[in-house]
Scaffold this active site. Structure first.
Site, mmCIF file in Angstrom:
data_model
loop_
_atom_site.group_PDB
_atom_site.id
_atom_site.type_symbol
_atom_site.label_atom_id
_atom_site.label_comp_id
_atom_site.label_asym_id
_atom_site.label_seq_id
_atom_site.Cartn_x
_atom_site.Cartn_y
_atom_site.Cartn_z
ATOM 1 C CE LYS A 83 -4.270 1.098 2.535
ATOM 2 N NZ LYS A 83 -4.911 0.916 3.860
HETATM 3 O O1 G3P Z 1 -7.618 1.886 5.815
HETATM 4 C C1 G3P Z 1 -7.931 3.162 5.378
HETATM 5 C C2 G3P Z 1 -9.285 3.681 5.788
HETATM 6 O O2 G3P Z 1 -10.252 2.676 5.650
HETATM 7 C C3 G3P Z 1 -9.318 4.394 7.090
HETATM 8 O O3 G3P Z 1 -10.615 4.660 7.554
HETATM 9 O O4 G3P Z 1 -12.186 5.381 9.334
HETATM 10 O O5 G3P Z 1 -9.728 5.873 9.568
HETATM 11 O O6 G3P Z 1 -11.093 7.087 7.914
HETATM 12 P P1 G3P Z 1 -10.904 5.812 8.647
#
Ligand code: G3P
Length: 217
Positions: A83
């Site tokens: 990633k």
């Molecule tokens: O893994 C990346 C993403 O899904 C993060 O989500 O909830 O931290 O904005 P969030």
């Protein structure tokens, strides 16, 4: 639509995998920090549970550093997906890693133009963050529709991996738009099975069953 879980919690991953709900896993540095575990050790464990792509994020910001870290992460297991962030160095690393046969997930995408660049760099997955756009009063799902249209216009095969998913509604919208993958926290994935009428129906059936005085076994 494929379901990935967005967590580094191995017990949750195992639970969802046992229910046949998992096509892959995504992690990020925040989720690794939350797990309190050693990065490579936890990725190795996840890769043994789930056959599909398991995203492991580089932390270097320069091209050479990303390649070094990406190649190191790829050694953990065949299904490790490197990633990289959506920056010019990230796109260069994406192109080089893809040419070398790695799966690459380009993350932190917040615009259709960024998604277009990732597809041109040959990304396996693009991760648009819908929840974080909603957080700043933008419509995250509009971005998914735009990317779907653009990728279809030109036949890009980069998979749209909807990330930063916070609600069951995000998942339904992503499916209606035709996103390829959603990655969501375990509670959101499990929440898809919930309906008050299902719970009420079980309760009513069991109450009536009790009246029969019978048992199945
Ligand atoms: O893994 C990346 C993403 O899904 C993060 O989500 O909830 O931290 O904005 P969030």
């Amino acid at each position: 639509m494929k379901f990935f879980v967005d967590t580094a919690d191995v017990a949750e991953i195992r639970d969802l995998a046992d229910a046949g709900l998992l096509d892959g896993v995504t992690t990020n540095p925040s989720l690794i920090a939350k797990s309190g575990r050693a990065f490579k050790e936890v990725i190795a464990e996840i890769c043994k549970i789930v056959e599909g792509p398991v995203s492991a994020e580089v932390t270097a910001l320069d091209f050479a550093g990303m390649i070094r870290e990406g190649n190191d992460l790829r050694k953990i297991a065949k299904n490790v997906t490197v990633k990289v962030p959506l920056t010019i160095d990230g796109l260069k690393a994406c192109k080089a890693l893809r040419a070398d046969g790695a799966m690459v997930n380009v993350t932190l995408c917040f615009s259709a133009n960024q998604a277009l660049l990732a597809a041109k760099a040959g990304a396996s997955f693009i991760s648009p963050f819908v929840g974080r756009l909603d957080d700043i009063h933008m419509e995250g799902m509009n971005l998914i529709s735009e990317i779907r249209k653009i990728y279809d216009n030109y036949g890009f095969d980069t998979e749209i991996l909807v990330a930063s998913v916070r609600t069951a509604n995000h998942i339904k919208q992503a499916a209606l738009i035709g996103a390829d993958v959603v990655t969501a926290p375990p509670a959101v994935l499990k929440g898809l099975a919930k309906h008050p009428l299902t719970d009420k129906g079980i309760e009513m059936f069991l109450a009536d069953w009790k009246k029969t005085g019978q048992t199945i076994l």
